[in-house]
Structure formats: structure tokens, C-alpha cells
Design an enzyme around this catalytic site. Structure first.
Site, PDB file in Angstrom:
ATOM      1  N   ILE A 174       0.842  -1.203   0.000  1.00  7.17           N
ATOM      2  CA  ILE A 174       0.000   0.000   0.000  1.00  7.17           C
ATOM      3  C   ILE A 174       0.880   1.257   0.000  1.00  7.17           C
ATOM      4  CG2 ILE A 174      -1.777   1.304   1.243  1.00  7.17           C
ATOM      5  CD1 ILE A 174      -2.790  -1.421   2.359  1.00  7.17           C
TER       6      ILE A 174
ATOM      7  N   ASP B   8      11.507   2.243   5.588  1.00  8.39           N
ATOM      8  CA  ASP B   8      11.109   0.856   5.315  1.00  8.39           C
ATOM      9  C   ASP B   8      12.279  -0.057   5.649  1.00  8.39           C
ATOM     10  OD1 ASP B   8       8.658  -0.232   3.160  1.00  8.39           O
ATOM     11  OD2 ASP B   8      10.198  -1.622   3.846  1.00  8.39           O
TER      12      ASP B   8
ATOM     13  N   ASP C 202      14.016  -0.002  10.676  1.00 11.96           N
ATOM     14  CA  ASP C 202      12.755  -0.354  11.333  1.00 11.96           C
ATOM     15  C   ASP C 202      12.106   0.895  11.901  1.00 11.96           C
ATOM     16  OD1 ASP C 202      12.888  -3.103  10.997  1.00 11.96           O
ATOM     17  OD2 ASP C 202      14.179  -3.355  12.766  1.00 11.96           O
TER      18      ASP C 202
ATOM     19  N   GLN D  92       1.996   3.275   7.438  1.00 15.75           N
ATOM     20  CA  GLN D  92       1.544   2.049   6.762  1.00 15.75           C
ATOM     21  C   GLN D  92       2.335   0.820   7.184  1.00 15.75           C
ATOM     22  OE1 GLN D  92      -1.074   2.335   4.533  1.00 15.75           O
ATOM     23  NE2 GLN D  92      -1.078   4.490   5.128  1.00 15.75           N
TER      24      GLN D  92
ATOM     25  N   SER E 135      -5.385   1.364  10.171  1.00 14.57           N
ATOM     26  CA  SER E 135      -6.050   0.453  11.088  1.00 14.57           C
ATOM     27  C   SER E 135      -6.648  -0.671  10.238  1.00 14.57           C
ATOM     28  CB  SER E 135      -7.103   1.219  11.891  1.00 14.57           C
ATOM     29  OG  SER E 135      -7.775   0.356  12.786  1.00 14.57           O
TER      30      SER E 135
ATOM     31  N   TYR F 179      -3.218  -9.735  15.885  1.00 15.16           N
ATOM     32  CA  TYR F 179      -3.177  -8.660  14.890  1.00 15.16           C
ATOM     33  C   TYR F 179      -4.323  -7.678  15.113  1.00 15.16           C
ATOM     34  CZ  TYR F 179      -3.506  -6.372  10.343  1.00 15.16           C
ATOM     35  OH  TYR F 179      -3.598  -5.429   9.346  1.00 15.16           O
TER      36      TYR F 179
ATOM     37  N   ARG G 295      -9.098 -21.812   8.314  1.00 13.29           N
ATOM     38  CA  ARG G 295      -7.992 -21.173   9.019  1.00 13.29           C
ATOM     39  C   ARG G 295      -8.421 -20.882  10.467  1.00 13.29           C
ATOM     40  NH1 ARG G 295      -6.045 -15.524   6.558  1.00 13.29           N
ATOM     41  NH2 ARG G 295      -5.241 -16.806   4.880  1.00 13.29           N
TER      42      ARG G 295
HETATM   43  C1  UD1 Z   1      -6.962  -9.355   5.575  1.00 11.20           C
HETATM   44  C2  UD1 Z   1      -5.612  -8.695   5.706  1.00 11.20           C
HETATM   45  C3  UD1 Z   1      -5.447  -8.089   7.045  1.00 11.20           C
HETATM   46  C4  UD1 Z   1      -6.600  -7.129   7.261  1.00 11.20           C
HETATM   47  C5  UD1 Z   1      -7.928  -7.848   7.116  1.00 11.20           C
HETATM   48  C6  UD1 Z   1      -9.041  -6.835   7.204  1.00 11.20           C
HETATM   49  C7  UD1 Z   1      -3.988  -9.681   4.217  1.00 11.20           C
HETATM   50  C8  UD1 Z   1      -2.849 -10.626   4.097  1.00 11.20           C
HETATM   51  N1  UD1 Z   1      -4.553  -9.648   5.441  1.00 11.20           N
HETATM   52  O1  UD1 Z   1      -7.081 -10.494   6.432  1.00 11.20           O
HETATM   53  O2  UD1 Z   1      -4.228  -7.380   7.121  1.00 11.20           O
HETATM   54  O3  UD1 Z   1      -6.532  -6.561   8.524  1.00 11.20           O
HETATM   55  O4  UD1 Z   1      -7.999  -8.444   5.836  1.00 11.20           O
HETATM   56  O5  UD1 Z   1     -10.272  -7.393   6.883  1.00 11.20           O
HETATM   57  O6  UD1 Z   1      -4.379  -9.004   3.299  1.00 11.20           O
HETATM   58  N2  UD1 Z   1      -8.141 -17.876   1.985  1.00 11.20           N
HETATM   59  C9  UD1 Z   1      -8.323 -19.020   1.261  1.00 11.20           C
HETATM   60  N3  UD1 Z   1      -7.271 -19.535   0.562  1.00 11.20           N
HETATM   61  C10 UD1 Z   1      -6.021 -18.925   0.572  1.00 11.20           C
HETATM   62  C11 UD1 Z   1      -5.850 -17.747   1.303  1.00 11.20           C
HETATM   63  C12 UD1 Z   1      -6.926 -17.247   2.013  1.00 11.20           C
HETATM   64  O7  UD1 Z   1      -9.420 -19.592   1.214  1.00 11.20           O
HETATM   65  O8  UD1 Z   1      -5.109 -19.450  -0.100  1.00 11.20           O
HETATM   66  C13 UD1 Z   1      -9.289 -17.331   2.756  1.00 11.20           C
HETATM   67  C14 UD1 Z   1      -8.982 -17.138   4.230  1.00 11.20           C
HETATM   68  O9  UD1 Z   1      -9.228 -18.296   4.983  1.00 11.20           O
HETATM   69  C15 UD1 Z   1      -9.981 -16.027   4.567  1.00 11.20           C
HETATM   70  C16 UD1 Z   1     -10.076 -15.207   3.271  1.00 11.20           C
HETATM   71  O10 UD1 Z   1      -9.587 -16.044   2.229  1.00 11.20           O
HETATM   72  O11 UD1 Z   1     -11.247 -16.557   4.869  1.00 11.20           O
HETATM   73  C17 UD1 Z   1      -9.262 -13.928   3.283  1.00 11.20           C
HETATM   74  O12 UD1 Z   1      -7.956 -14.229   3.710  1.00 11.20           O
HETATM   75  P1  UD1 Z   1      -6.754 -13.165   3.600  1.00 11.20           P
HETATM   76  O13 UD1 Z   1      -6.640 -12.643   2.224  1.00 11.20           O
HETATM   77  O14 UD1 Z   1      -5.545 -13.782   4.208  1.00 11.20           O
HETATM   78  O15 UD1 Z   1      -7.282 -11.920   4.460  1.00 11.20           O
HETATM   79  P2  UD1 Z   1      -7.886 -11.769   5.935  1.00 11.20           P
HETATM   80  O16 UD1 Z   1      -7.516 -12.895   6.831  1.00 11.20           O
HETATM   81  O17 UD1 Z   1      -9.343 -11.452   5.754  1.00 11.20           O
END
Ligand code: UD1
Length: 322
Positions: free
Chosen positions: A20, A38, A58, A78, A120, A145, A269
Site C-alpha cells: 500500500i 522501510d 525499522d 503504513q 487500522s 493482529y 484457518r
Molecule cells: C486481511 C488482511 C489483514 C486485514 C484484514 C481486514 C492480508 C494478508 N490480510 O485479512 O491485514 O486486517 O484483511 O479485513 O491481506 N483464503 C483461502 N485460501 C487462501 C488464502 C486465504 O481460502 O489461499 C481465505 C482465508 O481463509 C480467509 C479469506 O480467504 O477466509 C481472506 O484471507 P486473507 O486474504 O488472508 O485476508 P484476511 O484474513 O481477511
């Protein structure tokens, strides 16, 4: 097209070489003195325009932070450890970055009397008890987190009240777009990689969980609004207000890439949030922000081209602006 950039300001972007942050830097750099702090843990030098000052370090390093923030009018904070899973595996390490070092950033902002726009997260809500979730909903984060982001979000708002510092917290929903990559990146980039490689697209759990995906260009516009708003000391949801299930997302990406990849299901997950979707009315009425890029067109543009470097993106934006 993005909103008109802020001009003639000294700006620090922490995490400015990351996903971002680098998009924000690219938008600000032509008209401002931009500093990037960064540690390049996930960021990449090639994302940065040539005319920005880069401090490699850092945010927890006071000397690097002081150097990068000197004379700043605005700090876009960020930098973070963004993986929810990593925070579960290593809560103290993620707390150090996401909360303790973030407090150093806020303290440095006080020194400089700089406005702070902080990243946030929708993770502050945990399992929302209403959908779409407004900023006034209860906050019960389900991961370290989310706990760290909630504490940061509260500090950011209280710094305005206690120290009269101009601050805004942006609660990002699921951000996607060019340069999101690596083992801890979001589901859209993972599914795209799998589909392109012809590998199985791995849905975690039943795939009925939903998310609100917001394009990084919209997130940049939200940051620019937050940098100039009079409505400080507040937190705003930054999403589209639309939700899609992860199963439908997998099928959309498979079809859009003409991939033969099967969509398979894995274990869910741990600590995953079931549904997440933003009530965007506060950002709309107070920041004048609404997301413009639909998921469909965002995915399409990701597939058709993914320019890697800042100069390629700048060239693309110049064409957009015509
Ligand atoms: C994401 C953000 C997090 C943010 C949050 C806000 C990332 C890495 N994380 O978390 O920083 O605070 O949104 O809503 O962008 N999934 C699959 N297969 C995969 C990977 C993921 O099914 O290979 C599913 C996960 O189980 C989850 C969904 O996709 O249900 C989204 O996962 P992910 O993109 O990791 O984001 P969040 O956990 O929602």
C-alpha cells in the site's frame, strides 16, 4: 483516476516500499518532498520513484525514525506485520511492530506536530455483530493482529484529544491490487498465482465466508482525503460496501484467467472471520470518499497487466489522466 495529490508538503510514508505504501508514495512524489522509512522485509526498492528519500530501517529504530520524520507535515503510517496468521504464531513480534513501534511513530509525530494518517483494520471488529459493520459496532478482535490494530486505532484517536495532534485511523477492509505478493499476501494474489500456474485453487474452509475487497488505488484516495479532512480524531471504514464469498472469488478468478485449475477445499484457518463488510457511509459523508473500482474491473486489470515498477505505473497513470 486518483484524487488530486497533496502539494508542496514534506511527507513521511512508513512502510513506503511495501504494497500500500509504495502506491501512496508514487502518487505523492511528483508534488511533495517524500520520505520513505522501510526495512524492506516485504517492500521493494524497484517500487519507488527515484526522487524520494529512502531511510532503510525499522520503525522501532528511533534514530532512523527521527531522521525520516524530521520536518514532516504529514506521516502516513503504513508499516506493519500484516499477516493475521503470523500474529497468531508470534504475538509478541507482531505486537512490537504493530503497536509498540507504532507508538514511537505517534510520539515522533508529536515532536514534529505532523498529522498522522494510520492504517487500522477491519480486524478490529472480530466477528461483526451487524453487517455491513459501522464504526460504532462492538470491537472484539479474534487475533493478536486485530488486538494490536484496535489498540493503535484507539491511541491514534486519543492523541488528537490528549495532545491536539491531527490524527485519522483508516480501517482497511481487504485491500488488493498490483504488488501484493509473497507468502503472507492476500487471497486474491494467492488465487491469481495458483490459477496462472494451473495449480489447484485452495479455498480454506467451506468458502462461504465473505469479504469486502477494496482496490489499492481507492485506498490511496482514502489516504489523501484523510490527509486534508477537518474531521480528525476519528476512525473510518475503508471498503466498498460489497461482499463476495471466497468460493465465488475462486471461481471468478479461475474463469477470468481461463484457467483449468480445480477449486479445492482445505481446512478452515484458525481464528478466521466468517463475514466482513464495511458500512461506508461515514467515510462517504465525512471524508467525501467512496470506492470507485469494482472487484470485477480490479481483477480484470490485475490480469491484463501488472506493471512492476514505479515508472511503468507512472506512465500508465499519465495515460489514465488524459
Ligand atoms: C486481511 C488482511 C489483514 C486485514 C484484514 C481486514 C492480508 C494478508 N490480510 O485479512 O491485514 O486486517 O484483511 O479485513 O491481506 N483464503 C483461502 N485460501 C487462501 C488464502 C486465504 O481460502 O489461499 C481465505 C482465508 O481463509 C480467509 C479469506 O480467504 O477466509 C481472506 O484471507 P486473507 O486474504 O488472508 O485476508 P484476511 O484474513 O481477511
Amino acid at each position: 483516476m486518483r484524487s488530486p495529490p497533496i502539494r508542496d508538503r514534506t511527507v513521511l510514508v512508513t512502510g513506503g516500499a511495501g504494497f500500500i505504501g509504495s502506491h501512496l508514495v508514487e502518487t505523492l512524489a511528483p508534488h511533495n518532498e517524500v520520505r520513505v522509512l522501510d526495512n524492506f522485509s516485504t517492500g521493494d526498492q524497484s517500487y519507488l520513484p527515484e526522487d524520494v528519500t529512502v531511510v532503510e530501517g525499522d520503525i522501532s529504530d528511533p534514530i532512523a525514525l527521527q531522521q525520516a520524520a524530521r520536518g514532516a507535515d504529514i506521516i502516513f503510517h503504513q508499516a506493519a506485520m500484516v499477516s493475521v496468521g503470523q500474529s497468531v504464531a508470534a504475538p509478541r513480534a507482531s505486537n512490537e511492530t504493530n503497536l509498540e513501534a507504532s507508538l514511537l511513530v505517534l510520539e515522533q509525530a508529536r515532536q514534529e506536530d505532523a498529522r498522522v494518517v494510520a492504517a487500522s483494520s477491519a480486524a478490529v471488529y472480530g466477528h461483526p455483530d451487524e453487517l455491513p459493520v459501522p464504526e460504532t459496532a462492538s470491537t472484539e478482535p479474534t487475533s493478536p493482529y486485530g488486538i494490536q490494530k484496535l489498540a493503535l486505532d484507539q491511541y491514534v484517536r486519543r492523541y488528537e484529544e490528549l495532545y491536539d495532534l491531527e490524527t485519522v485511523a483508516l480501517r482497511y477492509f481487504n485491500v488488493y491490487g498490483p504488488r501484493q505478493q509473497g507468502p503472507y499476501s492476500g487471497v486474491i494474489s494467492t488465487f491469481l498465482e495458483q490459477a496462472r500456474a494451473g495449480e489447484a485453487i485452495t479455498v480454506e474452509g467451506d468458502g462461504e465466508q465473505t469479504r469486502d475487497f477494496v482496490h489499492v488505488d481507492d485506498v490511496v484516495r482514502a489516504n489523501l482525503r484523510a490527509a486534508t479532512t477537518d474531521s480528525v480524531g476519528e476512525a473510518y471504514n475503508i471498503g466498498t460496501g460489497e461482499r463476495i464469498s471466497i468460493r465465488e472469488l475462486a471461481e471468478t478468478i479461475r474463469d477470468a484467467t481461463d484457467s483449468q485449475s480445480p477449486v479445492i477445499h482445505k481446512d478452515p484457518r484458525p481464528g478466521d472471520i466468517r463475514h466482513s463488510g464495511a458500512d461506508v457511509s461515514k467515510a462517504d459523508s465525512e471524508l467525501g470518499f467512496d470506492a470507485r473500482i469494482s472487484l470485477e474491473s480490479g481483477i480484470r486489470s490485475l490480469i491484463s497487466s501488472e506493471p512492476a515498477t514505479a515508472s511503468e505505473r507512472a506512465a500508465e497513470r499519465a495515460v489514465d489522466a488524459q
